[in-house]
Design an enzyme around this catalytic site. Structure first.
Site, PDB file in Angstrom:
ATOM      1  N   LYS A 145       0.837  -1.213   0.000  1.00 25.16           N
ATOM      2  CA  LYS A 145       0.000   0.000   0.000  1.00 25.16           C
ATOM      3  C   LYS A 145       0.875   1.267   0.000  1.00 25.16           C
ATOM      4  O   LYS A 145       0.645   2.176  -0.785  1.00 25.16           O
ATOM      5  CB  LYS A 145      -0.946   0.010   1.209  1.00 25.16           C
ATOM      6  CG  LYS A 145      -1.900  -1.190   1.241  1.00 25.16           C
ATOM      7  CD  LYS A 145      -2.948  -1.073   2.341  1.00 25.16           C
ATOM      8  CE  LYS A 145      -2.392  -1.108   3.742  1.00 25.16           C
ATOM      9  NZ  LYS A 145      -1.860  -2.431   4.158  1.00 25.16           N
ATOM     10  N   ARG A 192      -9.730  -0.136   9.207  1.00 25.23           N
ATOM     11  CA  ARG A 192      -9.133  -1.404   9.646  1.00 25.23           C
ATOM     12  C   ARG A 192     -10.187  -2.302  10.296  1.00 25.23           C
ATOM     13  O   ARG A 192      -9.874  -3.414  10.697  1.00 25.23           O
ATOM     14  CB  ARG A 192      -8.066  -1.156  10.709  1.00 25.23           C
ATOM     15  CG  ARG A 192      -6.723  -0.653  10.219  1.00 25.23           C
ATOM     16  CD  ARG A 192      -5.903  -1.725   9.565  1.00 25.23           C
ATOM     17  NE  ARG A 192      -4.540  -1.894  10.010  1.00 25.23           N
ATOM     18  CZ  ARG A 192      -3.506  -1.146   9.696  1.00 25.23           C
ATOM     19  NH1 ARG A 192      -3.647  -0.077   8.958  1.00 25.23           N
ATOM     20  NH2 ARG A 192      -2.298  -1.448  10.115  1.00 25.23           N
ATOM     21  N   ARG A 236      11.666  -5.747   5.441  1.00 25.23           N
ATOM     22  CA  ARG A 236      11.392  -4.321   5.214  1.00 25.23           C
ATOM     23  C   ARG A 236      12.258  -3.455   6.126  1.00 25.23           C
ATOM     24  O   ARG A 236      12.454  -3.759   7.286  1.00 25.23           O
ATOM     25  CB  ARG A 236       9.913  -4.036   5.471  1.00 25.23           C
ATOM     26  CG  ARG A 236       9.563  -2.560   5.325  1.00 25.23           C
ATOM     27  CD  ARG A 236       8.103  -2.337   5.132  1.00 25.23           C
ATOM     28  NE  ARG A 236       7.313  -2.597   6.320  1.00 25.23           N
ATOM     29  CZ  ARG A 236       5.984  -2.465   6.365  1.00 25.23           C
ATOM     30  NH1 ARG A 236       5.319  -2.105   5.274  1.00 25.23           N
ATOM     31  NH2 ARG A 236       5.329  -2.706   7.474  1.00 25.23           N
ATOM     32  N   ARG A 256      11.010  -1.472  11.679  1.00 23.35           N
ATOM     33  CA  ARG A 256       9.903  -1.130  12.579  1.00 23.35           C
ATOM     34  C   ARG A 256       9.772  -2.207  13.651  1.00 23.35           C
ATOM     35  O   ARG A 256       9.926  -3.386  13.348  1.00 23.35           O
ATOM     36  CB  ARG A 256       8.601  -1.050  11.768  1.00 23.35           C
ATOM     37  CG  ARG A 256       8.460   0.242  10.998  1.00 23.35           C
ATOM     38  CD  ARG A 256       7.320   0.219  10.018  1.00 23.35           C
ATOM     39  NE  ARG A 256       6.074  -0.342  10.531  1.00 23.35           N
ATOM     40  CZ  ARG A 256       4.936  -0.326   9.855  1.00 23.35           C
ATOM     41  NH1 ARG A 256       4.867   0.245   8.669  1.00 23.35           N
ATOM     42  NH2 ARG A 256       3.852  -0.853  10.364  1.00 23.35           N
ATOM     43  N   ARG A 315      -0.215  -9.079  13.748  1.00 26.49           N
ATOM     44  CA  ARG A 315      -0.847  -8.182  12.771  1.00 26.49           C
ATOM     45  C   ARG A 315      -1.632  -8.977  11.728  1.00 26.49           C
ATOM     46  O   ARG A 315      -2.705  -8.556  11.285  1.00 26.49           O
ATOM     47  CB  ARG A 315       0.208  -7.309  12.083  1.00 26.49           C
ATOM     48  CG  ARG A 315       0.734  -6.234  13.024  1.00 26.49           C
ATOM     49  CD  ARG A 315       2.049  -5.693  12.557  1.00 26.49           C
ATOM     50  NE  ARG A 315       1.914  -4.847  11.392  1.00 26.49           N
ATOM     51  CZ  ARG A 315       2.912  -4.598  10.543  1.00 26.49           C
ATOM     52  NH1 ARG A 315       4.080  -5.153  10.715  1.00 26.49           N
ATOM     53  NH2 ARG A 315       2.717  -3.790   9.531  1.00 26.49           N
TER      54      ARG A 315
END
Ligand code: AMP
Length: 211
Positions: A13, A88, A122, A155, A166
């Site tokens: 996204k 969400r 990431r 992160r 998540r």
């Protein structure tokens, strides 16, 4: 023009929004980025949100709504925006429908295996927000942001336990939003070689009315 980018964490996204926003001249609003900014600035809201975020859980709706409202009231949102990370859950989707008329809802489709691979590799720039992937999109100098020279970080919620949480939150609370939206959803594949480029091009063709 108001566009929603919907999909699991790690589905592209943020990366795709950074391409599409330049072409459309509208800002990219990520509720995750807005919340991380509050945490960084140690605001009261940020302090409340941090524990939820570190665990990979959803931050309470009223806190997210507060940062979203504040951001969408800024003058650069007059012509619209790309929303990433909101809604969400179904309650947030209903709230959003009460606030705005959404023009397009794109759902990013990707396998769980690829999500885990992407999130664990990431790295982000804490200063300018640029996103890298150690395998598919590494920085030119290892560990350093190409755009601003800042040291890249992982992160906290991209660590294995939080990734699992998540994904579970996504399945239980976020995926049902697709049912709520029904045939307003346009699916976009974001897995495979050149997926970001192909997906961005498809989205741009649709919003420009070329297909
Ligand atoms: P993201 O950068 O979109 O992956 O979001 C990072 C974290 O911020 C999420 O795991 C949640 O803890 C929180 N967050 C972001 N957007 C929302 C939202 N719309 N509702 C609740 N929590 C959110």
């Amino acid at each position: 023009m108001i566009i929603v980018f919907f999909g699991p964490p790690g589905s592209g996204k943020g990366t795709i929004a950074s391409i599409v926003k330049k072409q459309l001249g509208i800002p990219h609003i990520s509720t995750g980025d807005l919340l991380r900014e509050e945490v960084k600035n140690k605001t009261e809201l940020g302090m409340k949100a941090k524990a939820y975020m570190d665990r990979g859980e959803l931050v309470p709706d009223e806190l997210v709504l507060e940062v979203l409202k504040k951001r969408t009231e800024k003058p650069d949102c007059k012509k619209g925006f790309i929303l990433d990370g909101y809604p969400r859950n179904v309650e947030q989707a209903k709230t959003l429908d009460r606030m705005f008329k959404i023009d397009y809802i794109f759902n990013f489709v990707i396998s769980e295996e690829e999500i885990i691979r992407r999130l664990s590799n990431r790295r982000i720039c804490p200063k300018c927000g640029a996103i890298y992937n150690l395998i598919s999109m590494p920085p030119k100098t290892p560990g350093i942001c190409d755009q601003c020279g800042t040291a890249l970080i992982q992160r906290d919620d991209d660590k294995p336990q939080a990734i699992r949480e998540r994904l579970s939150v996504y399945k239980k609370q976020t995926a049902p939003v697709l049912e709520y939206y029904g045939d307003r959803v346009i699916n976009v594949n974001t897995e495979g070689p050149n997926a970001s480029k192909t997906a961005s091009e498809k989205i741009l063709r649709i919003v420009k009315g070329e297909v």
